[in-house]
Every structure is written in structure tokens, then in C-alpha cells.
Design a protein around this motif. Structure first.
Motif, PDB file in Angstrom:
ATOM      1  N   LYS A 139       0.760  -1.131   0.419  1.00  0.00           N
ATOM      2  CA  LYS A 139      -0.010   0.213   0.040  1.00  0.00           C
ATOM      3  C   LYS A 139       1.046   2.137  -0.189  1.00  0.00           C
ATOM      4  O   LYS A 139       0.331   2.372  -0.513  1.00  0.00           O
ATOM      5  CB  LYS A 139      -0.861   0.268   1.425  1.00  0.00           C
ATOM      6  N   ALA A 140       2.213   1.088   0.334  1.00  0.00           N
ATOM      7  CA  ALA A 140       2.885   2.269   0.460  1.00  0.00           C
ATOM      8  C   ALA A 140       3.211   2.669  -1.148  1.00  0.00           C
ATOM      9  O   ALA A 140       3.352   3.910  -1.399  1.00  0.00           O
ATOM     10  CB  ALA A 140       4.250   2.617   1.851  1.00  0.00           C
ATOM     11  N   LYS A 141       3.681   2.128  -1.459  1.00  0.00           N
ATOM     12  CA  LYS A 141       4.379   2.561  -2.919  1.00  0.00           C
ATOM     13  C   LYS A 141       2.924   2.127  -4.277  1.00  0.00           C
ATOM     14  O   LYS A 141       3.431   2.354  -5.223  1.00  0.00           O
ATOM     15  CB  LYS A 141       5.146   0.653  -2.589  1.00  0.00           C
ATOM     16  N   PHE A 142       2.290   1.254  -3.548  1.00  0.00           N
ATOM     17  CA  PHE A 142       1.071   1.070  -4.716  1.00  0.00           C
ATOM     18  C   PHE A 142      -0.058   1.442  -4.046  1.00  0.00           C
ATOM     19  O   PHE A 142      -0.897   0.668  -3.787  1.00  0.00           O
ATOM     20  CB  PHE A 142       1.546  -0.340  -5.276  1.00  0.00           C
ATOM     21  N   PRO A 143      -0.441   2.952  -3.784  1.00  0.00           N
ATOM     22  CA  PRO A 143      -1.937   3.130  -3.100  1.00  0.00           C
ATOM     23  C   PRO A 143      -3.051   2.859  -4.528  1.00  0.00           C
ATOM     24  O   PRO A 143      -2.787   3.092  -5.320  1.00  0.00           O
ATOM     25  CB  PRO A 143      -1.024   4.561  -2.690  1.00  0.00           C
ATOM     26  N   VAL A 144      -3.956   3.459  -3.320  1.00  0.00           N
ATOM     27  CA  VAL A 144      -5.476   3.060  -4.545  1.00  0.00           C
ATOM     28  C   VAL A 144      -4.787   4.350  -6.057  1.00  0.00           C
ATOM     29  O   VAL A 144      -5.068   5.288  -5.050  1.00  0.00           O
ATOM     30  CB  VAL A 144      -7.049   3.746  -3.703  1.00  0.00           C
ATOM     31  N   GLY A 145      -5.550   3.816  -6.498  1.00  0.00           N
ATOM     32  CA  GLY A 145      -5.487   4.661  -7.953  1.00  0.00           C
ATOM     33  C   GLY A 145      -4.158   4.468  -9.202  1.00  0.00           C
ATOM     34  O   GLY A 145      -3.885   4.250 -10.022  1.00  0.00           O
ATOM     35  N   ARG A 146      -3.113   4.068  -7.983  1.00  0.00           N
ATOM     36  CA  ARG A 146      -2.028   4.266  -9.258  1.00  0.00           C
ATOM     37  C   ARG A 146      -1.873   2.404  -9.532  1.00  0.00           C
ATOM     38  O   ARG A 146      -2.986   1.617  -9.424  1.00  0.00           O
ATOM     39  CB  ARG A 146      -1.222   3.774  -7.631  1.00  0.00           C
ATOM     40  N   GLY A 147      -1.716   2.309 -10.665  1.00  0.00           N
ATOM     41  CA  GLY A 147      -1.736   1.709 -12.083  1.00  0.00           C
ATOM     42  C   GLY A 147      -0.110   1.538 -12.537  1.00  0.00           C
ATOM     43  O   GLY A 147       0.529   2.186 -12.420  1.00  0.00           O
TER      44      GLY A 147
END
Length: 195
Positions: A139-147
Motif C-alpha cells: 500500500k505504501a508503494k502502490f496506493p489506491v488509484g496507482r497503476g
């Protein structure tokens, strides 16, 4: 107009599988967005393309690859410099984007017919994806919305975190069945549910 059949029709069977004595780690399902659209900016027009996406979807995107946003039934993220994947539950998104992004600014390509969308959700979703892709899904590196645009062997995939424990993976329809089988096999040790 004939109904389009899913490439997963012969392999997607609802139920619980593998290590069902354990708590189910992930749920796998096919989702059917009405629109999957790629938008590409011409040189020096990225800001105008982002304005067109925001006008059409109400999503504010950063310009760097991977930056994304999710709101209600629409989502978008950067897939490469100046390129974005925009997804909506509604059909006709490509036409709406064409109205907001002139051909002198960028291109709009409807990919809806050529992609299959797979949802992976649950507390082991990051773990399952990490088995296939060399990406830090924390979650720290790939938060909600990230793709991200990446691949597993020869299977090209575009992946977006839609909620804290939910990802959507977009693959070419021709690879969908084999990728689905690989996901199911990868999820066996923790148990999985198909919906």
C-alpha cells in the motif's frame, strides 16, 4: 447486435477452491467495464490531454506513469509517458473523450473489445499479484488509484489498485484464459473464491 462472449466462459466457475479449510485469501472475478480506452498525448500536449480526461471523467491525474485516480464508476492511470488508460462502467467513453480531446492534441483508442478485466480482491491480493509480477504492490508503494503496465512472461497486463484490497488487471482477450488459469493455480495455497 450479437452479444460478445467472454474468453473466460469455459473456465470461470463460481465456487470455493483449493485450501478451503483456510480462510479464503482472494476472490477472483471477471468484471465487464463498458469502456476501456487508451489516450495518448502528442509531444507537448500532455497537459491538454489531462484536461480532456478531467473534463470527461472528473478525475485529476498526475502526469507521471502510474499516477491514477478512482471515483465511482470511472478510473484512470498513466501507463507510459503521455499515455493513459481510462476505464468506465458505462459504454461510450471513447466518444466522450474524442469530444474533449481534439486530434491535434492526442489520440483516443477504444480497447474495450480487445481486453478482459479480472478483479482480484481480498487480504492476499497483493501476495497473489507479487507471485506473477516484479512490482512492489504494498500500500505504501502502490496506493489506491496507482497503476502499472507490466508483463508475466508473454502476458502483457495493466494493473490498477481500485481499493485497499482490490486490484483490476486488464489483459489481452487472447491471453485471458491462460492467465486466469495461472491466477487460480497461484491462489490455491491460500484458498480462493470465484464469483
Amino acid at each position: 447486435m450479437a452479444e460478445t462472449l467472454s474468453p473466460l466462459d469455459t473456465v470461470l466457475r463460481a465456487g470455493r477452491y483449493a485450501n478451503t479449510a483456510a480462510k479464503i485469501g482472494v476472490t477472483l472475478s471477471e468484471v465487464s467495464p463498458g469502456s476501456i480506452v487508451q489516450v495518448a498525448a502528442w509531444p507537448d500536449t500532455e497537459a491538454k490531454v489531462l484536461e480532456g480526461i478531467a473534463k470527461t471523467t472528473k478525475l485529476k491525474l498526475g502526469g507521471e506513469p502510474g499516477a491514477g485516480a478512482v471515483s465511482g464508476n470511472v478510473a484512470a492511470f498513466g501507463i507510459a509517458p503521455g499515455r493513459f488508460l481510462v476505464i468506465s462502467e458505462d459504454e461510450g467513453l471513447a466518444d466522450r473523450l474524442l469530444g474533449a480531446i481534439p486530434a491535434t492534441v492526442g489520440s483516443v483508442t477504444d480497447l474495450s473489445h480487445g481486453r478482459t478485466a479480472i478483479r482480484i480482491e481480498g487480504e492476499k491480493a497483493e501476495w497473489l499479484l507479487a507471485k506473477f509480477f516484479a512490482v512492489d504492490f504494498s500500500k505504501a508503494k502502490f496506493p489506491v488509484g496507482r497503476g502499472v503496465s507490466t508483463n508475466h512472461h508473454d502476458v502483457f497486463a495493466q494493473i490498477q489498485r481500485r481499493t485497499e484490497n482490490c486490484f483490476e488487471v486488464y489483459v489481452f482477450r487472447s491471453f485471458a484464459r491462460s492467465f486466469w488459469k495461472a491466477l487460480c493455480h497461484g491462489a490455491e495455497e491460500n484458498g480462493y473464491e470465484v464469483r
